[in-house]
Scaffold this motif. Structure first.
Motif, short mmCIF file in Angstrom:
data_model
loop_
_atom_site.label_atom_id
_atom_site.label_comp_id
_atom_site.label_asym_id
_atom_site.label_seq_id
_atom_site.Cartn_x
_atom_site.Cartn_y
_atom_site.Cartn_z
N VAL A 234 0.91 -1.03 0.10
CA VAL A 234 0.10 0.11 0.09
C VAL A 234 0.40 1.36 -0.26
N VAL A 235 1.67 1.01 0.81
CA VAL A 235 2.64 2.30 0.91
C VAL A 235 4.02 2.48 -0.80
N SER A 236 4.20 1.79 -0.71
CA SER A 236 4.82 2.05 -2.29
C SER A 236 3.73 1.98 -3.53
N THR A 237 2.40 2.00 -3.38
CA THR A 237 1.53 1.97 -4.39
C THR A 237 1.30 3.73 -4.47
N LEU A 238 1.21 4.14 -3.25
CA LEU A 238 0.90 5.12 -2.80
C LEU A 238 2.08 6.22 -2.91
N PHE A 239 2.86 6.24 -2.77
CA PHE A 239 4.09 6.76 -3.13
C PHE A 239 4.48 6.90 -3.92
N TYR A 240 4.93 6.02 -5.58
CA TYR A 240 4.53 5.94 -6.89
C TYR A 240 3.50 6.26 -7.63
N VAL A 241 2.13 6.29 -6.47
CA VAL A 241 1.00 7.15 -7.69
C VAL A 241 0.95 8.29 -7.17
N GLY A 242 1.53 9.38 -6.25
CA GLY A 242 1.46 10.40 -5.35
C GLY A 242 2.57 11.04 -6.35
N SER A 243 4.04 10.27 -6.27
CA SER A 243 4.80 10.88 -6.88
C SER A 243 4.68 11.12 -8.67
N ASN A 244 3.99 10.69 -9.04
CA ASN A 244 3.42 10.69 -10.84
C ASN A 244 3.01 12.05 -10.48
N PHE A 245 1.60 11.80 -9.81
CA PHE A 245 1.10 12.83 -9.98
C PHE A 245 1.41 14.03 -9.42
N ILE A 246 2.26 14.76 -8.52
CA ILE A 246 3.54 15.60 -8.68
C ILE A 246 3.91 16.15 -9.09
N LEU A 247 4.88 15.21 -9.58
CA LEU A 247 5.05 14.94 -11.49
C LEU A 247 4.75 15.97 -11.98
N ASP A 248 3.50 15.64 -12.69
CA ASP A 248 2.44 15.43 -13.48
C ASP A 248 1.77 17.08 -13.65
N ARG A 249 1.64 17.50 -12.38
CA ARG A 249 1.37 18.21 -11.17
C ARG A 249 1.58 19.77 -11.82
N PHE A 250 3.14 19.75 -11.62
CA PHE A 250 4.02 21.41 -10.93
C PHE A 250 4.76 21.51 -12.21
N LEU A 251 5.09 19.86 -12.69
CA LEU A 251 5.77 20.20 -14.01
C LEU A 251 5.22 19.75 -15.11
#
Length: 332
Positions: free
Chosen positions: A17-34
């Motif tokens: 669960v933590v790994s999934t949240l980390f990778y999904v969240g990090s991709n969302f942040i990259l796509d959102r702010f960059l």
């Protein structure tokens, strides 16, 4: 037992669960702010996309690199530091631990045994693996034979040692349950305590690792043999070449790169061998190897144990470099 299983299952679920949240969240942040949607010119959008996609792989491998750095790289430097300190790591002794090592009879015995392991185990494992891979490639039941020979790879070194303890078991003058002694007695000879037989006992221990690693060598070399062009084999058959000539003059030269990689991989493993010696003899009867000696000293003197660990590491580095170099050449 049930509580331990529940804890293990909970840890696995939490990690997923933590790994999934980390990778999904990090991709969302990259796509959102960059994001490049608000940039008007094409050149600016391409530059922003390149930055975002350049960062993305590091997000995926970053945690693994941090864990590897903490659990692999940091202990290397810490061990190197401790090798220059005394028993409890609080007084600097310089190269005294290394001087002790090369003057200690137990260390010299370990070096001798490691050299024997380095000479015979890689050679025998690679040789048997090559011969079996070549022979089983030409018979209809070869796949079954290869599966049986590969099975020991699924057994841990400690498990294999327990199996071979029953092979070498010695019960004095009573009934023998060890396979080897039972066979010897059936021929009319006296049973032997094989494990305590000085010098020869090292080869009895080597047989265990050869038994395990032959399957590994067979699989890799078998794949390489199947990659040899069929036209060269057919041409050799037409010229009347024997099976031995085809193996030594046609097959081996064309798979020499794979043979070297297999040889060096097993050699690196041999330099670190510990489990078999610890389970079978714990270094008694002059069977000590460097890894087992290092473990025994860690309970008494951290500095000396660290010095032995550094010596093992220095011994492995050239072989690892050679292995990586050969693998790159094969890939190219």
């Amino acid at each position: 037992m049930i509580e331990q299983l529940i804890q293990a299952a909970t840890a696995i679920v939490v990690a997923i669960v933590v790994s999934t949240l980390f990778y999904v969240g990090s991709n969302f942040i990259l796509d959102r702010f960059l994001t490049s949607d608000h940039i008007p010119d094409d050149e600016g959008r391409q530059r922003r996309d390149a930055i975002r996609e350049g960062i993305r792989p590091w997000v995926f491998i970053g945690p693994a690199l941090l864990i590897l750095g903490f659990y692999l790289v940091f202990p290397v430097f810490k061990t190197l530091q401790l090798s220059f300190f005394g028993r409890f790591g609080d007084d600097f002794v310089g190269f005294s631990n290394y001087a002790w090592a090369f003057n200690d009879p137990g260390f010299r015995t370990s070096i001798r045994n490691n050299i024997l392991w380095l000479i015979f185990v890689p050679a025998m494992s690679t040789g048997f693996g090559l011969l079996i891979a070549y022979l089983t490639d030409r018979i209809w039941w070869g796949q079954i034979a290869r599966s049986l020979i590969f099975l020991p790879m699924a057994i841990s070194f400690v498990g294999a040692s327990v199996i071979w303890k029953f092979v070498y078991d010695y019960r004095g003058s009573g009934d023998q349950i060890g396979i080897l002694n039972a066979f010897i007695v059936s021929l009319g000879f006296e049973p032997q305590n094989w494990i305590s037989m000085l010098f020869a006992n090292n080869f009895f221990l080597m047989a265990i690792l050869i038994w395990i690693q032959t399957g590994f060598a067979m699989v890799l070399l078998g794949a390489a043999i199947r990659g040899v062009p069929e036209d060269t084999i057919e041409a050799a058959n037409m010229e009347g070449a024997t099976e031995w000539q085809m193996l030594t003059k046609i097959v081996i030269p064309q798979i020499m790169g794979t043979i070297v990689v297999v040889w060096t991989t097993i050699t690196v493993l041999v330099l670190k061998v510990y489990d078999i010696v610890a389970a079978m003899t714990n270094g008694q009867w002059e069977t000590e190897v460097l890894a087992n000696l290092m473990y025994r000293w860690i309970l008494n003197d951290g500095g000396r144990s660290s010095a032995i660990a550094v010596i093992i590491m220095i011994s492995v580095i050239p072989l690892m470099w050679w292995n990586v170099r050969q693998a790159r050449q094969e890939h190219n």
